[in-house]
Design a protein around this motif. Structure first.
Motif, mmCIF file in Angstrom:
data_model
loop_
_atom_site.group_PDB
_atom_site.id
_atom_site.type_symbol
_atom_site.label_atom_id
_atom_site.label_comp_id
_atom_site.label_asym_id
_atom_site.label_seq_id
_atom_site.Cartn_x
_atom_site.Cartn_y
_atom_site.Cartn_z
ATOM 1 N N SER A 220 0.824 -1.201 0.000
ATOM 2 C CA SER A 220 0.000 0.000 0.000
ATOM 3 C C SER A 220 0.863 1.257 0.000
ATOM 4 O O SER A 220 1.884 1.336 0.692
ATOM 5 C CB SER A 220 -0.901 0.007 1.240
ATOM 6 O OG SER A 220 -1.589 1.239 1.348
ATOM 7 N N CYS A 221 0.437 2.256 -0.779
ATOM 8 C CA CYS A 221 1.166 3.528 -0.783
ATOM 9 C C CYS A 221 0.651 4.470 0.299
ATOM 10 O O CYS A 221 1.170 5.574 0.460
ATOM 11 C CB CYS A 221 1.085 4.196 -2.157
ATOM 12 S SG CYS A 221 -0.578 4.667 -2.629
ATOM 13 N N ALA A 222 -0.368 4.049 1.055
ATOM 14 C CA ALA A 222 -0.828 4.836 2.201
ATOM 15 C C ALA A 222 0.117 4.569 3.368
ATOM 16 O O ALA A 222 0.241 3.428 3.826
ATOM 17 C CB ALA A 222 -2.262 4.461 2.570
ATOM 18 N N SER A 223 0.780 5.594 3.837
ATOM 19 C CA SER A 223 1.870 5.413 4.804
ATOM 20 C C SER A 223 1.392 5.112 6.217
ATOM 21 O O SER A 223 2.219 4.840 7.103
ATOM 22 C CB SER A 223 2.765 6.656 4.816
ATOM 23 O OG SER A 223 1.995 7.817 5.066
ATOM 24 N N ASN A 224 0.104 5.149 6.471
ATOM 25 C CA ASN A 224 -0.417 4.865 7.818
ATOM 26 C C ASN A 224 -0.976 3.454 7.938
ATOM 27 O O ASN A 224 -1.698 3.143 8.882
ATOM 28 C CB ASN A 224 -1.503 5.872 8.201
ATOM 29 C CG ASN A 224 -2.627 5.955 7.179
ATOM 30 O OD1 ASN A 224 -2.444 5.599 6.018
ATOM 31 N ND2 ASN A 224 -3.781 6.454 7.585
ATOM 32 N N VAL A 225 -0.642 2.572 6.990
ATOM 33 C CA VAL A 225 -1.164 1.208 6.982
ATOM 34 C C VAL A 225 -0.085 0.214 7.409
ATOM 35 O O VAL A 225 1.013 0.202 6.845
ATOM 36 C CB VAL A 225 -1.696 0.816 5.591
ATOM 37 C CG1 VAL A 225 -2.132 -0.649 5.573
ATOM 38 C CG2 VAL A 225 -2.861 1.716 5.193
ATOM 39 N N ALA A 226 -0.404 -0.602 8.413
ATOM 40 C CA ALA A 226 0.440 -1.735 8.812
ATOM 41 C C ALA A 226 -0.391 -3.001 8.639
ATOM 42 O O ALA A 226 -1.624 -2.950 8.657
ATOM 43 C CB ALA A 226 0.907 -1.593 10.252
ATOM 44 N N VAL A 227 0.266 -4.156 8.476
ATOM 45 C CA VAL A 227 -0.430 -5.379 8.075
ATOM 46 C C VAL A 227 -0.120 -6.517 9.045
ATOM 47 O O VAL A 227 1.032 -6.699 9.446
ATOM 48 C CB VAL A 227 -0.024 -5.792 6.643
ATOM 49 C CG1 VAL A 227 -0.902 -6.947 6.148
ATOM 50 C CG2 VAL A 227 -0.100 -4.612 5.675
ATOM 51 N N VAL A 228 -1.165 -7.288 9.378
ATOM 52 C CA VAL A 228 -0.971 -8.517 10.144
ATOM 53 C C VAL A 228 -1.216 -9.713 9.214
ATOM 54 O O VAL A 228 -1.483 -9.545 8.031
ATOM 55 C CB VAL A 228 -1.902 -8.575 11.377
ATOM 56 C CG1 VAL A 228 -1.593 -7.443 12.338
ATOM 57 C CG2 VAL A 228 -3.370 -8.554 10.972
ATOM 58 N N ASN A 229 -1.144 -10.901 9.769
ATOM 59 C CA ASN A 229 -1.200 -12.110 8.945
ATOM 60 C C ASN A 229 -2.610 -12.395 8.430
ATOM 61 O O ASN A 229 -3.600 -11.813 8.887
ATOM 62 C CB ASN A 229 -0.702 -13.303 9.758
ATOM 63 C CG ASN A 229 -0.069 -14.380 8.904
ATOM 64 O OD1 ASN A 229 -0.226 -14.407 7.686
ATOM 65 N ND2 ASN A 229 0.652 -15.283 9.551
ATOM 66 N N ILE A 230 -2.711 -13.317 7.484
ATOM 67 C CA ILE A 230 -3.978 -13.677 6.861
ATOM 68 C C ILE A 230 -4.949 -14.225 7.906
ATOM 69 O O ILE A 230 -4.596 -15.098 8.703
ATOM 70 C CB ILE A 230 -3.738 -14.715 5.748
ATOM 71 C CG1 ILE A 230 -2.846 -14.127 4.649
ATOM 72 C CG2 ILE A 230 -5.068 -15.196 5.151
ATOM 73 C CD1 ILE A 230 -2.324 -15.162 3.673
ATOM 74 N N ASP A 231 -6.166 -13.687 7.902
ATOM 75 C CA ASP A 231 -7.255 -14.099 8.805
ATOM 76 C C ASP A 231 -6.958 -13.837 10.276
ATOM 77 O O ASP A 231 -7.641 -14.377 11.154
ATOM 78 C CB ASP A 231 -7.589 -15.587 8.617
ATOM 79 C CG ASP A 231 -8.246 -15.877 7.267
ATOM 80 O OD1 ASP A 231 -8.881 -14.968 6.703
ATOM 81 O OD2 ASP A 231 -8.120 -17.018 6.782
ATOM 82 N N ASN A 232 -5.971 -13.003 10.573
ATOM 83 C CA ASN A 232 -5.582 -12.755 11.966
ATOM 84 C C ASN A 232 -6.364 -11.576 12.539
ATOM 85 O O ASN A 232 -5.814 -10.519 12.835
ATOM 86 C CB ASN A 232 -4.074 -12.504 12.053
ATOM 87 C CG ASN A 232 -3.583 -12.415 13.499
ATOM 88 O OD1 ASN A 232 -4.325 -12.725 14.430
ATOM 89 N ND2 ASN A 232 -2.355 -11.996 13.680
ATOM 90 N N GLY A 233 -7.670 -11.764 12.703
ATOM 91 C CA GLY A 233 -8.480 -10.716 13.305
ATOM 92 C C GLY A 233 -8.053 -10.404 14.717
ATOM 93 O O GLY A 233 -8.050 -9.244 15.137
ATOM 94 N N PHE A 234 -7.689 -11.431 15.478
ATOM 95 C CA PHE A 234 -7.218 -11.210 16.844
ATOM 96 C C PHE A 234 -6.037 -10.242 16.873
ATOM 97 O O PHE A 234 -6.023 -9.275 17.626
ATOM 98 C CB PHE A 234 -6.824 -12.532 17.501
ATOM 99 C CG PHE A 234 -5.912 -12.364 18.677
ATOM 100 C CD1 PHE A 234 -6.388 -11.843 19.868
ATOM 101 C CD2 PHE A 234 -4.558 -12.675 18.587
ATOM 102 C CE1 PHE A 234 -5.532 -11.652 20.951
ATOM 103 C CE2 PHE A 234 -3.714 -12.493 19.656
ATOM 104 C CZ PHE A 234 -4.192 -11.982 20.846
#
Length: 250
Positions: A220-234
């Motif tokens: 993502s080019c949006a600089s305020n986005v961080a990502v967790v793992n697939i299906d990791n809602g917790f």
């Protein structure tokens, strides 16, 4: 035992209401409790602000009863994730104050009052709700006020724009999406708060069980986005709630 309970115990010792030996007995397993099959981190609530969370799916009913019982004895909040219905029924029989949420597959026993900020949980589609509910219920267990913004994906972007201010008013957002996974980047471009992206395995062949959504989100080019793992809602709900505790201004 959390910080408040520890402070109360020390005051009781100081005031002579609790003996030193009794206090030692309560504190002797403060770092952890040995159950043989598990070493329960009873210190985590004190140093982290929330107790150890239990991954329920792979554990036996007997193991779950022992671990949950250890947390309940110490008056700690219980959160069990990825829990099957039959195991939840066994826990409810032993701990009737608990609640089971079948969509999110979460078992929860509330202990005490916790306070965090506002967290928006946003989904691209209705099919993403099970993962989103895992995030939302985790955040609520940690004391957050959760605002659910469901089914506002990029296939009908006007649905998202109508609720932009509601998301902006929160301290952090969890954005859950499958398919091509474009929604977190779009939300990140519209609001000035941290966005925790959660890719889901919802999609057809080239979605590759969520890998395509994951790759979109990490690029993502949006600089305020961080990502967790697939299906990791917790993980998404937990991290967003930690952010919300600071209640930073935007």
């Amino acid at each position: 035992m959390d910080e408040k309970a520890l402070s109360q115990l020390l005051k009781q010792v100081k005031g002579g209401q609790v003996s030193v030996d009794d206090a030692v007995g309560r504190l002797k397993d403060l770092p952890f409790a040995e159950l043989g099959y598990a070493t329960v981190d009873t210190h985590r609530s004190l140093r982290f602000g929330f107790p150890e969370v239990v991954l329920g799916g792979p554990k036996t009913v007997e193991q779950l009863l022992g671990i949950v019982g250890t947390l309940v004895e110490r008056k700690q909040t219980v959160l069990v994730t990825r829990l099957q219905q039959e195991k939840a029924e066994a826990l409810l029989a032993r701990f009737p104050k608990g609640e089971y949420h079948p969509v999110a597959r979460i078992f929860h026993i509330k202990q005490g009052k916790r306070k965090a900020g506002r967290v928006a949980v946003v989904t691209a589609g209705t099919s993403d709700i099970p993962v989103a509910e895992e995030a939302a219920l985790t955040a609520e267990a940690m004391g957050a006020e959760v605002r659910r913004v469901y089914d506002v994906g990029v296939a009908g972007i006007h649905r998202l724009l109508r609720r932009r201010e509601e998301i902006q008013d929160c301290h952090a957002a969890v954005v859950v999406a499958g398919m091509e996974g474009a929604l977190p980047g779009v939300v990140g471009g519209l609001v000035g708060i941290p966005v925790v992206a959660v890719p889901t395995s919802v999609g057809y062949g080239a979605n590759m069980q969520g890998v395509s959504a994951l790759l979109t989100m990490v690029n993502s080019c949006a600089s305020n986005v961080a990502v967790v793992n697939i299906d990791n809602g917790f993980g998404g709900g937990f991290y967003a709630t930690l952010i919300s505790r600071t209640k930073g201004r935007r």
